[in-house]
Design a protein around this motif. Sequence first.
Motif, mmCIF file in Angstrom:
data_model
loop_
_atom_site.group_PDB
_atom_site.id
_atom_site.type_symbol
_atom_site.label_atom_id
_atom_site.label_comp_id
_atom_site.label_asym_id
_atom_site.label_seq_id
_atom_site.Cartn_x
_atom_site.Cartn_y
_atom_site.Cartn_z
ATOM 1 N N ASP A 262 4.094 6.130 13.868
ATOM 2 C CA ASP A 262 3.990 6.483 12.449
ATOM 3 C C ASP A 262 5.322 7.063 11.984
ATOM 4 N N HIS A 263 5.495 7.164 10.682
ATOM 5 C CA HIS A 263 6.698 7.737 10.056
ATOM 6 C C HIS A 263 7.965 6.961 10.399
ATOM 7 N N ILE A 264 7.835 5.643 10.464
ATOM 8 C CA ILE A 264 8.987 4.768 10.654
ATOM 9 C C ILE A 264 9.624 4.586 9.281
ATOM 10 N N LYS A 265 10.941 4.667 9.201
ATOM 11 C CA LYS A 265 11.630 4.452 7.935
ATOM 12 C C LYS A 265 11.203 3.104 7.365
ATOM 13 N N MET B 193 3.646 -1.799 6.094
ATOM 14 C CA MET B 193 5.013 -1.564 5.640
ATOM 15 C C MET B 193 5.036 -1.050 4.206
ATOM 16 N N ASN B 194 6.006 -0.168 3.968
ATOM 17 C CA ASN B 194 6.288 0.349 2.628
ATOM 18 C C ASN B 194 5.106 1.049 1.973
ATOM 19 N N VAL B 195 4.386 1.859 2.750
ATOM 20 C CA VAL B 195 3.290 2.640 2.188
ATOM 21 C C VAL B 195 3.805 4.014 1.767
ATOM 22 N N SER B 196 3.092 4.655 0.862
ATOM 23 C CA SER B 196 3.506 5.969 0.367
ATOM 24 C C SER B 196 3.471 7.012 1.478
ATOM 25 N N SER B 197 4.456 7.899 1.437
ATOM 26 C CA SER B 197 4.548 8.991 2.399
ATOM 27 C C SER B 197 5.098 10.219 1.688
ATOM 28 N N LYS B 198 4.403 11.345 1.838
ATOM 29 C CA LYS B 198 4.896 12.589 1.242
ATOM 30 C C LYS B 198 6.226 12.998 1.856
ATOM 31 N N LYS B 199 6.370 12.752 3.142
ATOM 32 C CA LYS B 199 7.563 13.181 3.876
ATOM 33 C C LYS B 199 8.768 12.258 3.636
ATOM 34 N N LEU B 200 8.528 10.945 3.669
ATOM 35 C CA LEU B 200 9.633 9.982 3.605
ATOM 36 C C LEU B 200 9.730 9.221 2.276
ATOM 37 N N GLY B 201 8.759 9.384 1.403
ATOM 38 C CA GLY B 201 8.721 8.568 0.192
ATOM 39 C C GLY B 201 7.973 7.281 0.462
ATOM 40 N N ARG B 202 8.528 6.468 1.351
ATOM 41 C CA ARG B 202 7.897 5.236 1.838
ATOM 42 C C ARG B 202 8.075 5.194 3.349
ATOM 43 N N LYS B 203 7.111 4.581 4.029
ATOM 44 C CA LYS B 203 7.178 4.500 5.485
ATOM 45 C C LYS B 203 6.485 3.246 5.989
ATOM 46 N N ASP B 204 6.716 2.957 7.267
ATOM 47 C CA ASP B 204 6.022 1.880 7.974
ATOM 48 C C ASP B 204 5.200 2.501 9.101
ATOM 49 N N ILE B 205 4.186 1.789 9.539
ATOM 50 C CA ILE B 205 3.343 2.201 10.662
ATOM 51 C C ILE B 205 3.111 0.979 11.541
ATOM 52 N N VAL B 206 3.159 1.177 12.861
ATOM 53 C CA VAL B 206 2.871 0.100 13.814
ATOM 54 C C VAL B 206 1.789 0.590 14.771
ATOM 55 N N LYS B 207 0.734 -0.213 14.924
ATOM 56 C CA LYS B 207 -0.344 0.064 15.882
ATOM 57 C C LYS B 207 -0.389 -1.091 16.861
ATOM 58 N N VAL B 208 -0.402 -0.766 18.151
ATOM 59 C CA VAL B 208 -0.468 -1.810 19.168
ATOM 60 C C VAL B 208 -1.525 -1.426 20.199
ATOM 61 N N GLU B 209 -2.513 -2.274 20.322
ATOM 62 C CA GLU B 209 -3.558 -1.999 21.310
ATOM 63 C C GLU B 209 -3.096 -2.454 22.691
#
Length: 158
Positions: A17-20, A45-61
Amino acid sequence: MGERLIVSKIRDGTVIDHIKAGRALEVLKILGISGKEGNIVAVVMNVSSKKLGRKDIVKVEGVELGKEQVDLIALIAPDATINIIRDYDVAEKYRVKVPEKISGLLRCVNPNCITNQPREPIETSFRVVNVSPLKLKCEYCGVVITEELLEKLVEEIA
């Protein structure tokens, strides 16, 4: 009512989480994930984030990261957090940290560096000169690698 992302939980694996914003695909390259492996992968990708403004998230099972992968992720996403998921719960959570030294993970961009000579079995070694903006310095030839060059080196890893 606020906006919500609906991405299903994973049983076992890793959430980064919290990927630029815009860097999720680079993270997948570092992990060696093309989508053909059969693991469930969610990329947001490019979702709203209070900390970064926009961020990406990657989930891998089915994947837990090794130290080298975490170190590389820290270079391109220094604000990232890693969540290790076991049996649908967060078993570990930590923030990545840019290491002081990077050894054997990247190649030196200087073709004349001793680490690029075929008859010299020397592993690359870089010192972190600056974290933001990121600058790495080759311990052998002194060349400085900036964030822009680092993005190209990450592409070569995959």
